[in-house]
Scaffold this active site. Structure first.
Site, PDB file in Angstrom:
ATOM      1  N   SER A  75       5.452   4.408  -7.866  1.00 22.72           N
ATOM      2  CA  SER A  75       6.348   4.086  -6.725  1.00 22.72           C
ATOM      3  C   SER A  75       7.647   5.124  -6.913  1.00 22.72           C
ATOM      4  CB  SER A  75       6.801   2.718  -6.786  1.00 22.72           C
ATOM      5  OG  SER A  75       7.709   2.382  -5.737  1.00 22.72           O
ATOM      6  N   HIS A  92       3.925  -5.045  -6.428  1.00 19.14           N
ATOM      7  CA  HIS A  92       5.286  -4.542  -6.243  1.00 19.14           C
ATOM      8  C   HIS A  92       5.257  -4.339  -4.924  1.00 19.14           C
ATOM      9  CE1 HIS A  92       7.198  -0.697  -4.859  1.00 19.14           C
ATOM     10  NE2 HIS A  92       8.002  -1.095  -6.021  1.00 19.14           N
ATOM     11  N   ASN A  93       4.045  -3.715  -4.112  1.00 25.83           N
ATOM     12  CA  ASN A  93       4.274  -3.464  -2.559  1.00 25.83           C
ATOM     13  C   ASN A  93       4.199  -4.758  -1.881  1.00 25.83           C
ATOM     14  OD1 ASN A  93       3.817  -0.992  -3.611  1.00 25.83           O
ATOM     15  ND2 ASN A  93       2.180  -0.170  -2.083  1.00 25.83           N
ATOM     16  N   LYS A 125       1.069  -2.422  -9.315  1.00 30.19           N
ATOM     17  CA  LYS A 125       1.731  -1.803  -8.201  1.00 30.19           C
ATOM     18  C   LYS A 125       1.317  -2.410  -6.725  1.00 30.19           C
ATOM     19  CE  LYS A 125       3.255   1.847  -5.760  1.00 30.19           C
ATOM     20  NZ  LYS A 125       2.741   1.796  -4.476  1.00 30.19           N
ATOM     21  N   GLU A 185       7.721  -5.650  -1.863  1.00 34.04           N
ATOM     22  CA  GLU A 185       8.437  -4.774  -0.848  1.00 34.04           C
ATOM     23  C   GLU A 185       8.441  -5.095   0.519  1.00 34.04           C
ATOM     24  OE1 GLU A 185       7.279  -0.305   0.478  1.00 34.04           O
ATOM     25  OE2 GLU A 185       7.354  -0.733  -1.732  1.00 34.04           O
TER      26      GLU A 185
END
Length: 472
Positions: free
Chosen positions: A131, A188-189, A185, A192
């Site tokens: 990222s 994480h997104n 990940k 986000e």
């Protein structure tokens, strides 16, 4: 340019992310073998950046031969079939001890499948989230490798040298077994998505309250100096006040209101449903992007249903409280999903370590993550981030303003799906007894699915509802 086994690692795929990661490793003193299926892109890269610590080839056999053993092969190709094709082509050329790393945005079930596919060969497959965008790839991203602990130790010197660095160290760590890297990940997104939607909703309320673009910029700049300090708040402060280069107004007013998505937020919501984890904030953000994409339908609905927004009066202090509290809900839900998946899939993910590596380099980097790290350091078994005493106190203090903001938006007809879903999640999680008793009664009534009584929670009960006496 050397063709001997001199390279410390290979980077396969010279798109923006791959090229910048290759340059990043090179800038740290490593010799990097680079490969691209398209000879033109390879030649252009070598012509612009090449020296004797770049080894370039469009032949996989030559690429493998140029890398020191045990070989570290970093794939930066488009997620999906392209990854499988490169792996299939590499496997006959590699040897036991070599490591293949997929640094793309692959879906974690694909990573699980690929780990299984190489099992027994002596070659290790690692899924790794990266990222930070193109700038992060060049200057230092946050990296999230999974796989075996042994593969992490093999990759560690390379990855730690190239990662972003915060005051807590390099923003890379072992995220857990198997597909944990790509799972982390993905979450994480998802966080986000939630963060971005919450910020957009807050901006819309500032606009509805009559703030000028310059005033909104000042508000976001102020927030970025406080507990909301983050990369996304920082860039939003620049975005909201930016002038249209082809006109006199703000550039945001001429940007088509259709949000793109590449699927990672949707994957997060789907996984949460599969795991049985309520992920209200992220799912609201995913839904909002999907609804934004239905532009023609929205325009038609506005003509039929009306789309006017009423007057709104909210304070900047209340908006800050609502945004901060809802952001905390997004992280609480995301970390809950990480913990549940880790337990279910035997990842062994360390939540404190994950919060640490998100402090720099990645899109959701924020000063707030220091406190998330502290919370999980104090209590590694913390069931929900919002139950940390410090965060719980802040939520209690923010609640009145949060309610005023959501109520004002609803009264004015301003859609705030993520802010309101976050508040509903908060109210639901802290309600010891909710309304699900009605749902269980309904299920038993029409399907004889049974229910459990408070005074006998271990016993399934069925009632003949039509025969029960009615209270008078």
């Amino acid at each position: 340019m050397s063709n001997q086994a001199s390279a410390d690692l290979a980077v396969l795929g010279l798109g923006v992310m791959g090229a910048n990661l290759a340059r990043n490793f090179h800038s740290r003193g490593w010799t990097v073998a680079v490969y691209n299926r398209s000879r033109g892109k390879l030649d252009a890269f070598v012509a612009e950046h090449g020296d004797d610590r770049f080894v370039g080839t469009d032949d996989l056999a030559a690429l493998v031969a140029s890398v020191k053993k045990p070989r570290r092969m970093l794939l930066m190709v488009t997620a999906g079939r392209a990854v499988d094709a490169v792996i299939d082509a590499l496997l006959p050329l590699l040897e036991p001890g070599d490591v293949i790393v997929d640094g793309g945005n692959s879906h974690f079930p694909d990573t699980d499948r690929r780990v299984e596919a190489v099992a027994g060969t002596g070659i290790t497959f690692v899924g790794m989230g990266v990222s930070g965008g193109e700038e992060g790839a060049l200057k230092g991203p946050s990296m999230m490798p999974g796989g075996t602990r042994e593969s992490w130790e093999s990759l560690r010197p390379l990855l730690e040298s190239a990662a972003a660095v915060s005051d807590s160290g390099p923003c890379v760590t072992w995220c857990g077994n198997g597909s944990a890297g790509h799972y982390v990940k993905m979450v994480h997104n998802g966080i986000e998505y939630g963060d971005m939607q919450l910020i957009a909703e807050t901006w819309s309320m500032l606009r509805a309250a009559g703030h000028s673009p310059a005033q909104i910029r000042t508000v976001f700049e102020g927030w970025n100096a406080g507990r909301l300090s983050s990369f996304l708040i920082e860039i939003t402060s620049e975005i909201v006040g930016a002038k249209d280069p082809e006109g006199d107004g703000p550039i945001v007013d001429i940007i088509l209101d259709v949000a793109g998505q590449k699927g990672t937020g949707r994957w997060t919501s789907i996984s949460a449903i599969t795991q049985g984890v309520p992920l209200s904030t992220v799912t609201a953000a995913v839904d909002a992007r999907a609804l934004s994409a239905r532009k023609a339908l929205r325009v038609r609905a506005e003509a039929v249903l009306g789309g006017s927004i009423g007057a709104i009066d909210v304070s900047e202090a209340d908006l800050e409280s609502a945004l901060y509290a809802a952001k905390l809900m997004s992280y609480t839900q995301g970390f809950s999903l990480l913990q549940t998946a880790s337990d279910d899939k035997h990842y062994e993910t360390d939540l404190a370590a994950i919060s640490r590596i998100w402090k720099a380099g990645c899109i959701i980097r924020a000063s707030f993550l220091d406190r998330v790290y502290d919370a999980y350091q104090r209590d590694p078994q913390l069931p929900l981030l919002a139950l940390d005493p410090d965060f719980a106190a802040e939520l209690s203090a923010a609640l009145p303003g949060w309610r005023r903001v959501v109520a004002a938006a609803i009264s004015a007809g301003i859609p705030v799906p993520a802010l309101s879903a976050s508040l509903a999640w908060y109210d639901s999680i802290r309600l010891g007894r909710g309304s699900a008793c009605i749902i269980q009664a309904q299920r038993d009534y029409f399907g004889a699915h049974t229910y459990r009584r408070i005074d006998a929670p271990d016993t399934a009960v069925h009632s003949e509802w039509a025969e029960l006496d009615q209270l008078q």
